[in-house]
Enzyme design. Structure first.
Site, mmCIF file in Angstrom:
data_model
loop_
_atom_site.group_PDB
_atom_site.id
_atom_site.type_symbol
_atom_site.label_atom_id
_atom_site.label_comp_id
_atom_site.label_asym_id
_atom_site.label_seq_id
_atom_site.Cartn_x
_atom_site.Cartn_y
_atom_site.Cartn_z
ATOM 1 C CE LYS A 59 -23.197 0.144 -7.502
ATOM 2 N NZ LYS A 59 -22.210 -0.834 -7.073
ATOM 3 C CB THR B 283 -25.562 -4.025 -4.656
ATOM 4 O OG1 THR B 283 -25.498 -4.956 -5.726
ATOM 5 C CG2 THR B 283 -26.881 -4.195 -3.936
ATOM 6 C CG ASP C 157 -19.598 -11.505 -11.097
ATOM 7 O OD1 ASP C 157 -20.549 -10.824 -10.651
ATOM 8 O OD2 ASP C 157 -19.334 -11.597 -12.301
ATOM 9 C CG ASP D 161 -19.711 -3.089 -5.843
ATOM 10 O OD1 ASP D 161 -20.800 -3.024 -6.419
ATOM 11 O OD2 ASP D 161 -18.815 -3.914 -6.141
ATOM 12 C CG ASP E 82 -22.347 -9.045 -7.572
ATOM 13 O OD1 ASP E 82 -23.242 -8.436 -6.971
ATOM 14 O OD2 ASP E 82 -22.486 -10.176 -8.043
ATOM 15 C CG HIS F 284 -2.112 -1.070 -3.543
ATOM 16 N ND1 HIS F 284 -2.783 -1.756 -2.565
ATOM 17 C CD2 HIS F 284 -1.933 -1.933 -4.555
ATOM 18 C CE1 HIS F 284 -3.007 -2.997 -2.973
ATOM 19 N NE2 HIS F 284 -2.503 -3.136 -4.174
ATOM 20 C CG ASP G 153 -23.753 -9.630 -15.526
ATOM 21 O OD1 ASP G 153 -22.894 -8.745 -15.296
ATOM 22 O OD2 ASP G 153 -24.390 -10.183 -14.615
ATOM 23 C CG ASP H 278 -16.055 -4.262 -8.579
ATOM 24 O OD1 ASP H 278 -17.124 -3.929 -8.041
ATOM 25 O OD2 ASP H 278 -16.008 -4.861 -9.668
#
Ligand code: IMP
Ligand code: MG
Length: 428
Positions: free
Chosen positions: A376, A202, A174, A166, A168, A139, A368, A403
């Site tokens: 990215k 993404t 998700d 991003d 998901d 944080h 998955d 994430d």
């Protein structure tokens, strides 16, 4: 035979962020030694601990500042060049000596100020039983990154020009979508209103826009119906899909609106032009064979499905009928299975020649596992050039919100950080 070190490394190190762990360990001493009420007045204890935590963040801030200076002097902040190995040649900044795996910083981080702000919200220095945690530090780092851009804006500096998100688990659940009432949408529109470019970066790879249009529908509607955004500001919204494989830009024509595909020749980076189709296919074939072997070896559920795309291959959970309700339910893979698969594929591809001639990303998406061509880091760089071809947006003017920041192999957002963009770790 596995030594203790090997077991520790194999099981834990791929999940640890060394920088955050190091900060946590520095904060542990004042917690252990001073977050105990020696005095009757608890406020005195809190003040003492707060001051000590704050001093630690002030010192880290200075270490980052001298690392930036050191790296700039030694040409280590140029993302166009591969930086691998350069540290070995020219010595290390003090922070690199203390945290060997640390990557480059492109902006200062006002950690002292960020700590005091987070402490005022989360009462970290009021705690007597629970030491400053990994999440507390995340944080504080995120807040410091935001404070930096606020400071820049106040001082009239270059500031923030591109924010990439991003999909998901950052913008939506998700496999989910951005619906009309999603609270993040007005903030994304606000970024566009401030002439900041917005990219959705993404891994989800589709070569045509419909799937992105339906997953980002709420955002598209908000942009289309906005009466404050100019058409130029609206066109500052883009999607980079399949890590760095497909680019789409917002368009509108009366009542018609959505994402329009942009021809690869317009945005492809010079190093991507050298990638050969036979190397791409050989890499994906190799990854596919490894996934099939692992499905067998790790005794994954038979329902697990292998998905092959032009630029990706993945293993996703299958479905079976629930015994009582008869309804289809997903047959999930365990975390250990997902991690074992990613680390094995990553490890095998490292020595596979066709894969070494290109970029690829293997990651665990939570339910998955995927091996994608590209990454990215390239996706964000493509957007920096696409939005500003003559004077590409700089890493210090870019922020990626994601994430997936596990340090090795498991996360795909971490590449944006390795390539040197300022990042924010999405915290749910
Ligand atoms: P991100 O978090 O937006 O980068 O999306 C990652 C998720 O997209 C993965 O966990 C998958 O569930 C999904 N996905 C769909 N298609 C692809 C693909 O072609 N490559 C990688 N991930 C994909
Ligand atoms: Mg994600």
């Amino acid at each position: 035979m596995s030594s203790k070190y090997r077991v520790e490394y194999q099981l834990k190190n791929h999940r640890k962020d060394e920088f955050i762990t190091w900060i946590k360990s520095l904060l542990a001493s004042p917690f252990v030694l001073h977050a105990v009420s020696h005095d009757d007045d608890d406020n005195v204890t809190t003040e003492r601990v707060r001051r000590q935590y704050a001093e630690i963040f002030q010192d880290i801030e200075l270490l980052i500042s001298s690392k930036i200076e050191f790296d700039a002097k030694n040409g280590l902040l140029d993302v166009e060049e591969s930086n691998e190995g350069q540290y070995e040649l020219i010595g290390k900044s003090r922070l690199n000596q203390l945290v060997p795996s640390i990557g480059p910083f492109f902006t200062m981080l006002p950690l002292h100020e960020a700590f005091l702000w987070e402490d005022s919200k989360r009462a970290i220095s009021q705690r007597r039983m629970v030491a400053p945690s990994f999440n507390d530090v995340r944080h504080i780092l995120n807040t410091a990154q935001v404070f930096h851009f606020i400071q820049q804006k106040r001082e009239g500096g270059a500031g923030l020009k591109l924010v990439t998100f991003d999909g998901d688990v950052t913008l939506y659940e998700d496999g989910g979508s951005l619906v009309d009432a999603d609270p993040v949408i007005p903030y994304m529109v606000k970024l566009l209103e401030s002439n900041i470019r917005v990219g959705i970066c993404t891994a989800a790879g589709y070569d045509e826009p419909t799937k992105y249009e339906s997953r980002l529908h709420g955002l598209l509607v908000a942009v289309h119906s906005s009466t404050t955004l100019t058409s130029e500001q609206k066109s500052n919204l883009a999607v980079m899909g399949g890590e760095s494989n497909y680019l789409f830009r917002y368009y509108e024509d009366g009542d018609d609106f959505g994402f329009k595909p942009i021809d690869t020749s317009i945005w492809v980076l010079p190093e991507m032009k050298d990638w050969q189709d036979h190397d791409i296919n050989a890499t994906l074939d190799f990854a596919e064979r490894t996934l099939i072997t692992l499905k067998e070896r790790l005794k994954l559920p038979v329902e697990t499905v292998l998905v092959r795309k032009p630029r990706a291959v993945g293993l996703v959970p299958g479905e079976k009928s629930d015994l009582t309700s008869g309804k289809p339910v997903r047959v999930l893979l365990s975390r250990e299975q997902l991690e074992e698969i990613v680390l094995t594929i990553q490890h095998s591809l490292e020595t596979f020649k066709p894969a070494r001639r290109l970029h690829y990303s293997c990651f665990d998406g939570g339910s998955d596992v995927w091996c994608d061509i590209g990454g990215k880091d390239l996706g964000v760089r493509i957007l920096q050039k696409f939005f500003s071809p003559n004077n590409p947006i700089k890493p210090s003017e870019t922020l990626h919100v994601g994430d997936q920041f596990a340090p090795t192999g498991l996360g795909n957002d971490v590449k944006a950080r390795l390539a040197g963009f300022n990042t924010m770790d999405f915290i749910s």
